[in-house]
Design a protein around this motif. Structure first.
Motif, short mmCIF file in Angstrom:
data_model
loop_
_atom_site.label_atom_id
_atom_site.label_comp_id
_atom_site.label_asym_id
_atom_site.label_seq_id
_atom_site.Cartn_x
_atom_site.Cartn_y
_atom_site.Cartn_z
N ALA B 267 0.88 -1.16 0.00
CA ALA B 267 0.00 0.00 0.00
C ALA B 267 0.92 1.21 0.00
N GLU B 268 0.49 2.28 -0.58
CA GLU B 268 1.36 3.45 -0.70
C GLU B 268 0.66 4.72 -0.25
N ILE B 269 1.35 5.48 0.55
CA ILE B 269 0.80 6.76 0.99
C ILE B 269 0.91 7.74 -0.16
N ARG B 298 -3.22 4.43 -0.94
CA ARG B 298 -3.81 3.57 -1.98
C ARG B 298 -3.19 2.19 -1.87
N PRO B 299 -4.00 1.20 -1.56
CA PRO B 299 -3.45 -0.15 -1.49
C PRO B 299 -3.32 -0.77 -2.88
N ARG B 300 -2.27 -1.55 -3.04
CA ARG B 300 -2.12 -2.23 -4.32
C ARG B 300 -2.78 -3.59 -4.31
N VAL B 301 -2.86 -4.13 -3.12
CA VAL B 301 -3.56 -5.42 -3.01
C VAL B 301 -4.69 -5.23 -2.01
N ALA B 302 -5.61 -6.13 -2.05
CA ALA B 302 -6.74 -6.01 -1.12
C ALA B 302 -6.22 -6.22 0.28
N MET B 303 -6.65 -5.41 1.22
CA MET B 303 -6.23 -5.61 2.59
C MET B 303 -7.38 -5.38 3.56
N PRO B 304 -7.46 -6.23 4.59
CA PRO B 304 -8.58 -6.14 5.52
C PRO B 304 -8.46 -5.01 6.53
N SER B 305 -7.26 -4.78 7.01
CA SER B 305 -7.20 -3.79 8.09
C SER B 305 -5.90 -3.02 8.12
N CYS B 335 -10.33 -2.66 2.20
CA CYS B 335 -10.54 -2.10 0.87
C CYS B 335 -9.87 -2.95 -0.17
N ALA B 336 -10.40 -2.82 -1.35
CA ALA B 336 -9.89 -3.59 -2.48
C ALA B 336 -8.67 -2.89 -3.04
N ALA B 337 -7.96 -3.61 -3.88
CA ALA B 337 -6.79 -2.99 -4.50
C ALA B 337 -7.22 -1.82 -5.35
N GLY B 338 -6.42 -0.81 -5.33
CA GLY B 338 -6.68 0.31 -6.22
C GLY B 338 -7.56 1.39 -5.64
N GLY B 339 -8.26 1.08 -4.58
CA GLY B 339 -9.13 2.12 -4.02
C GLY B 339 -8.30 3.13 -3.25
#
Lengths: 268, 409
Positions: B267-269, B298-305, B335-339
């Protein structure tokens, strides 16, 4: 910012403590940290006087026409060299005085004329020391010229005024073109040899003598030599044309300063 | 009768490519122009009443020092005119004219003479110099044996030995240790109370607020604002924030290339910003002012928390305050990747005046040791200046209530 003459002199007068303080500090700074301290101020000229009068007097005695006693040449030399040194001292120091005090000029508001004034006072102090040694020597050797010694004063005043005028003018220009200081050094070397200080004017041919008289310092130095060697009061040749030149030089320096004062601080 | 009047002041510097160009220009009687002009100051007009204190603020290169040099007479204006009534003392640089080989007394004397004092005034001022500088027997030692702090104390004492009609100060106050800074500020304040007109130049808005009621804002040689210090100061803030916004972008880019960031980058700030209560993005705040720290990522992969954390550090790098969304009990936002997600921290900036940095981190669970996605050191710099809460020292603006009563109860 550049005030009329009267105001300038009045401002300068109100800063007299500063001028004297700086001159005194310069003098002290030279001998600070040394064991003998200000004794050195006397030792150096003492050695020179000794060298010129005793050593050269004996060596040169037989070679210069018109001066045929042992000490004559020595006195002749001293008369010219010490006064010439006073002349060049003011010139050399004035030409760099603005550059040297650049920081002060940029950050502090004070009468700019104080800087050449400090040079003048410093040079005066040095000259008084040197010349008092010479006069003491003359007294000792029984060659004291008597009342004509007072004739030195107007000559010196004119000479130092001339030096101050030329030096300050060059000093202003030197801020913008640092070549000026170097040019002055070379110029002074040449000027020295064109002035009969080390040799009497009589050894020059007629045409050269006329040329030599065009040099304002020739008659001035001749005045000194006349007083110390022969006890003769100086004639108007020795100071009048030079006085006029001095006034012109000072006027020019002031005009130059007025024109460039604004940019001076920007360039330091 | 105003103390200081400036009308259309301008200063132009002539830039020559080579000294020879200047010579040619002189020789031609200024007919051939071989320089290009740089206007450090143009069209500056203002008036300062007797006894008024005016701050002059602006960024580096705005023309503040040039204006001072014009007003003190060390340089001449290229256009316009000005008039200053009374005795002017300028603190443009401390320690001018000091000679390291001479002792404190002699240096003090010379500096006082340089200010234009006569012998009697110099004599009268010397005891003050010794006392104010607290140099004691050191006054008899050569100045080269002094520490920098001592030199500063001597120089400042000399410069403020005699009260001038107009005092012009150019950032010379921000020297010396805290104790001496306090002393110098008090001295200036004392002068103000005795009727001295003060012109104070700095690019530290906090200092202006402390001493002046009116401020002039200079920017690239022109007078942008002239008015009450608060209003001018707000405008200045806005200017800085705008500038720093560009700086943020630069930092972001350079952040990508340098090692100020670390992490797996799953994920990237994408943005770290500070906002005032009104939502506007700012870089300067008053003590105890409410602010909102916003971190977008923005996360690149889906992450729960994902957990977002920050730590505020002072100028020296000491941790002032830090926490994260986990510890604050913020509900998870899978959130899902890309959001894109935004974390907001509403803070009360109850810290002392100074410069602070914000380091931001993105990780899982409660600490970054598990899996750190992105760690961004000094993502943001901000400044805290004195505000309504004042009269304290230190990094923590603790709420306090003081009282003084007879004992025994």
């Amino acid at each position: 910012m550049v005030a009329p003459l009267g105001t300038m002199l009045r401002n300068l007068w109100s800063y007299r403590s500063f001028v004297l303080g700086m001159a005194s500090r310069e003098f002290r700074a030279r001998y600070l940290g040394s064991v003998l301290g200000s004794v050195w101020a006397f030792l150096h000229p003492l050695t020179l006087v000794f060298l010129y009068t005793v050593v050269f007097g004996h060596l040169m005695r037989s070679r210069i026409p018109g001066i045929d006693d042992a000490l004559g040449y020595g006195v002749f030399l001293c008369a010219g060299i010490f006064t010439w040194t006073a002349f060049t001292e003011i010139l050399q120091r004035s030409v760099t005085v603005f550059l040297e005090n650049g920081n002060l000029l940029k950050k502090m508001s004070f009468p700019r004329a104080a800087l050449p004034a400090i040079v003048l006072v410093s040079a005066l102090v040095n000259f008084v020391i040197v010349f008092s040694i010479l006069l003491a020597l003359l007294l000792l050797l029984g060659r004291f010229p008597g009342w004509p010694i007072l004739g030195l004063v107007p000559l010196l005043v004119v000479q130092q005024a001339l030096a101050l005028g030329i030096g300050t003018a060059l000093g202003v220009v030197n801020v913008f073109f640092r070549d000026v200081a170097h040019l002055l050094t070379i110029g002074l070397q040449l000027w020295f040899w064109f002035t009969p200080i080390v040799y009497p004017i009589s050894i020059l041919g007629d045409r050269m003598q006329t040329l030599a008289h065009l040099n304002p310092m020739t008659d001035l130095v001749a005045g000194y030599q006349g007083i110390l060697l022969h006890g003769a009061w100086p004639t108007w040749h020795a100071w009048l044309p030079q006085a006029i030149l001095a006034v012109l030089a000072l006027g020019f320096a002031r005009a130059l300063f007025r024109r460039l004062a604004g940019e001076l601080a920007d360039h330091l | 009768m105003p103390r200081i009047v400036a009308r259309g002041l301008g200063k132009k510097y002539r830039i020559y490519r080579h000294p020879l160009a200047r010579l040619v220009e002189w020789a031609s009687g200024d007919r051939r122009v071989l320089h290009h002009a740089e206007w450090a100051l143009r069209g500056v007009s203002f008036e300062v009443a007797d006894g008024e204190s005016v701050g002059i603020i602006g960024m580096n290169g705005a023309g503040k020092s040039t204006l001072l040099r014009l007003l003190t007479g060390t340089t001449q204006p290229s256009e316009g005119s000005f008039h200053v009534a009374g005795r002017v003392a300028a603190l443009l640089e401390l320690g001018l004219g000091m000679h390291p080989e001479f002792d404190g007394w002699r240096n003090a004397m010379l500096s006082l003479q340089l200010l234009g004092l006569d012998d009697r005034q110099v004599r009268d001022a010397l005891p003050f110099v010794r006392e104010f500088s607290e140099l004691g027997s050191h006054m008899d030692q050569p100045v080269r044996t002094y520490s920098t702090g001592m030199q500063v104390r001597l120089a400042f004492s000399v410069a403020t030995a005699v009260r001038p009609d107009v005092l012009i100060v150019d950032e010379a106050l921000s020297v010396g240790d805290a104790y001496f800074q306090h002393k110098s500020t008090s001295r200036i304040r004392a002068f103000q109370e005795q009727g001295t007109t003060l012109l104070f130049v700095t690019h530290d808005p906090g200092a202006v607020k402390a001493l002046c009621r009116r401020a002039l804002l200079l920017d690239r040689g022109t007078l942008l604002r002239d008015g009450p210090a608060d209003a001018v100061f707000d405008y200045y803030n806005a200017m800085i924030a705008r500038k720093e916004e560009d700086a943020h972008i630069e930092q972001l880019e350079s952040g990508g290339r340098t090692v100020t960031r670390s992490g797996s980058r799953e994920a990237e700030i994408t943005a770290v910003t500070l906002h005032g209560a009104d939502g506007a993005e700012r870089a300067t705040f008053a003590v105890a002012e409410p602010a909102v720290l916003e971190v977008r990522f923005r996360p690149r992969v889906a992450m729960p928390s994902p957990t977002v954390g920050f730590v505020i550090r002072d100028r020296l790098g000491n941790d002032v305050f830090g926490t994260n969304t986990f510890h604050q009990g913020v509900a998870h936002q899978p959130c899902a990747a890309g959001g894109e997600l935004v974390a907001r921290f509403a803070l009360g900036l109850s810290v002392g005046p100074g410069s602070y940095s914000v380091t931001v981190a993105l990780h899982t669970e409660h600490a970054h040791v598990d899996a750190s996605f992105d760690w961004w050191d000094r993502a943001l710099l901000f400044e805290v200046v004195p505000g309504e809460v004042r009269g304290f020292t230190g990094v923590a603006a603790l709420p306090v209530r003081a009282s003084l009563e007879r004992g025994g109860g």
